[in-house]
Design a protein around this motif. Structure first.
Motif: not given
Length: 254
Positions: A180, A199-200, A203-204, A206-207, A211, A234-236, A241
């Motif tokens: 990251r 999953s978090w 998220d991190g 991908a941010g 992705a 995940s929250g994507l 996804k």
């Protein structure tokens, strides 16, 4: 399940990671390992990390032939072979043979193959494989000096314009933070999700790196459902996804 691509379905996952899989019997072990394959799932079949080489290049070819044959029996599946950098010209010839036989890529493991991940000879082989239409995937075990992220980032710098997929790098929380912080280490670098923890973390990642640089890779049949669940929880966004589950694989491997 339809439309999902697992780019790292290891054909044989020994209980002991360091087992030298007998190259002469690998075909039979692949059949056992793939009995649970799910309808509609497409996979890139990948080799074991360690395998016997008592017969030199003949054993290397036996592993590749077994992988190609097993993938050929399953609609939508392809195989990624392996080549040994220490074999020099014979490794070049094996890469060319893999390309002629329709392989999707080549998997490298610097720690198992006795080279450093940023070795010039490995860079040359990755570039050669790319020229033949093969994608190079490189193991990046967090505990390996040979496969440290900084070495593989240096390898990527030696291969401009050549996509490299790192396998297993996200097993370590520390590795995730490094990836990251360094924005993935290079535009030509991609990461599979084998052994990703939660999953978090996804998220991190991908941010930070996008992705488009992440792909579903399980590391083995028994890990697939867990890895898929991490993506699904995940929250994507749905588009992100889908890119991870299949879109990026289609773009890289065709």
């Amino acid at each position: 399940m339809d439309g999902i691509v697992d780019i790292n379905r290891r054909a044989v996952v020994p209980v002991d990671e360091y087992e030298l899989v007998d190259s002469s019997t690998i075909a039979a072990r692949i059949e056992v390992a793939l009995e649970d394959a799910r309808p509609g799932l497409r996979c890139l079949l990948t080799p074991p990390v360690y395998y016997s080489l008592a017969n030199g290049i003949a054993d290397n070819r036996a592993v590749n032939d077994a992988l190609l044959a097993a993938a050929g029996e399953r609609p939508g599946w392809r195989a990624c072979g392996v080549a040994e950098p220490k074999y020099g010209a014979a490794a070049v010839q094996e890469i060319e043979r893999l390309a002629a036989l329709g392989a999707a890529g080549v998997v490298w493991s610097p720690r198992a193959q006795g080279v450093f991940g940023n070795d010039q000879s490995l860079a040359e082989l990755c570039r050669h494989a790319h020229g033949l239409g093969l994608v190079s995937m490189i193991h990046s075990a967090p505990y390996s000096i040979n496969e440290g992220l900084w070495r593989l980032w240096a390898l990527a710098a030696q291969c401009p314009g050549v996509p490299l997929v790192l396998l297993g790098a996200c097993e370590s929380w520390e590795n995730i933070q490094l990836i990251r912080e360094h924005k993935g280490g290079g535009d030509n670098l991609f990461y599979d999700l084998s052994l990703l923890s939660e999953s978090w973390d996804l998220d991190g990642l991908a941010g930070s790196i996008g992705a488009e640089h992440l792909l579903l890779g399980s590391g083995g049949a028994d890990l697939f459902a867990r890895t898929l669940g991490i993506v699904e929880r995940s929250g994507l966004a749905a588009e992100a996804k889908q890119a991870i589950l299949s879109g990026n694989a289609k773009r890289l491997f065709g």
